[in-house]
Design a protein around this motif. Structure first.
Motif: not given
Ligand code: ADP
Length: 287
Positions: A182, A231, A233, A243, A247-248
């Motif tokens: 990731n 979320f 950006v 995406g 992932g994060l």
């Protein structure tokens, strides 16, 4: 809210502070908006690989392709065609076929990755995501990820440097590799030129996996939100790279479940640096 009423000649004042309540309401609204937005993003992300798979299947079923294989079969059977020509025809056909299959596999892998991410999010939400940690050599975890992602970064013309200590980490091997995929995957995805670096250092207590890039960076107002589920950006870099924003959130959860942490430092226009910290595997004292 203030409420004033008379009681035995006295005024009783009732003040309720609703600041927290309105914050909670705003957060719930933001989460619901993120989820609605996510459904649109996800539909697009799922549709792209599926379109490729269907496209490839249609090409493979194309009557012209079937006809040319029949022509080749006839040429082999009648025995008049030069075997060297048949060989060339067959090689061309195999190449075409192998190319089509590569695209199908890539798209299928991407679909599987997205579906697995959705399952992980469901497990996080129900509190049932688990890890199985054990002592692993750092190299066993890092090297396969580095080999796979080096090819990806080379395709994009980025320099990819891996520097790692030897030693052991106490971690879930597959889940740690998922986090590294990731982080390094994002670094490659968002960086248009320059470098991506994976540096692993081990000390007495922790192993630090630092992934840095010379990409667009992340503005201060977004820096903590990037770990929120769904979320992304709102920038041209994100829109271009695609995406889903899962992932994060998954990576931070996995890091914490393993007794570690995932943090970021970033400067807009300069680059980002993500640090995954996991416990070192303590050498066993012989009994
Ligand atoms: P995804 O990459 O699928 O959108 P992630 O949860 O992995 O989801 O990342 C969330 C968001 O954080 C991304 O959409 C992007 O806006 C930002 N981001 C993550 N990594 C980087 C990076 N290395 N450089 C710039 N922005 C990043």
């Amino acid at each position: 809210v203030s409420d004033r009423r008379m009681q035995d000649g006295c005024y009783v004042g009732l003040y309720v502070d609703v600041t927290e309540l309105s914050h909670a309401k705003a957060a719930a609204e933001a989460a619901s908006e993120a989820k609605t937005n996510f459904m649109g993003v996800l539909s697009h992300e799922l549709r792209t690989p599926l379109t490729v798979i269907l496209g490839v299947a249609r090409i493979a079923k194309n009557p012209r392709l079937l006809k040319s294989s029949k022509t080749m079969l006839a040429a082999i059977e009648d025995g008049n065609t030069d075997p060297a020509d048949i060989k060339i025809m067959m090689e061309e056909m195999f190449d075409q076929f192998s190319n089509l299959m590569d695209r199908t596999i890539q798209s299928g892998d991407h679909l599987l990755y997205l579906i697995n991410e959705m399952l992980d999010i469901a497990k996080i939400e129900s509190g049932s995501l688990t890890v199985e940690s054990a002592a692993h050599n750092i190299a066993t975890i890092v090297d396969p990820v580095a080999i796979q992602l080096k090819t990806l970064s080379q395709k994009k013309g980025l320099s990819f440097e891996v520097v790692r200590d030897t030693g052991q980490v106490y971690a879930d091997k597959v889940r740690t590799q998922q986090i590294l995929f990731n982080l390094v995957g994002n670094a490659i995805k968002f960086t248009e030129s320059g470098h991506v670096k994976l540096k692993v250092t081990a000390n007495q207590d922790n192993v630090l996996f630092e992934v840095s890039d010379s990409g667009p960076g992340i503005g201060q107002s977004d820096i903590e939100s990037i770990f929120d589920v769904f979320f992304q950006v709102d920038s041209s870099a994100t829109r271009k790279a695609g995406g889903t924003g899962m992932g994060l959130a998954i990576s931070r959860n996995l890091a914490e479940l393993q007794g570690g942490s995932l943090t970021v430092e970033s400067t807009a226009g300069v680059g980002s640096s993500f640090t995954l910290s996991l416990p070192s595997a303590k050498p066993r004292v012989p009994s």
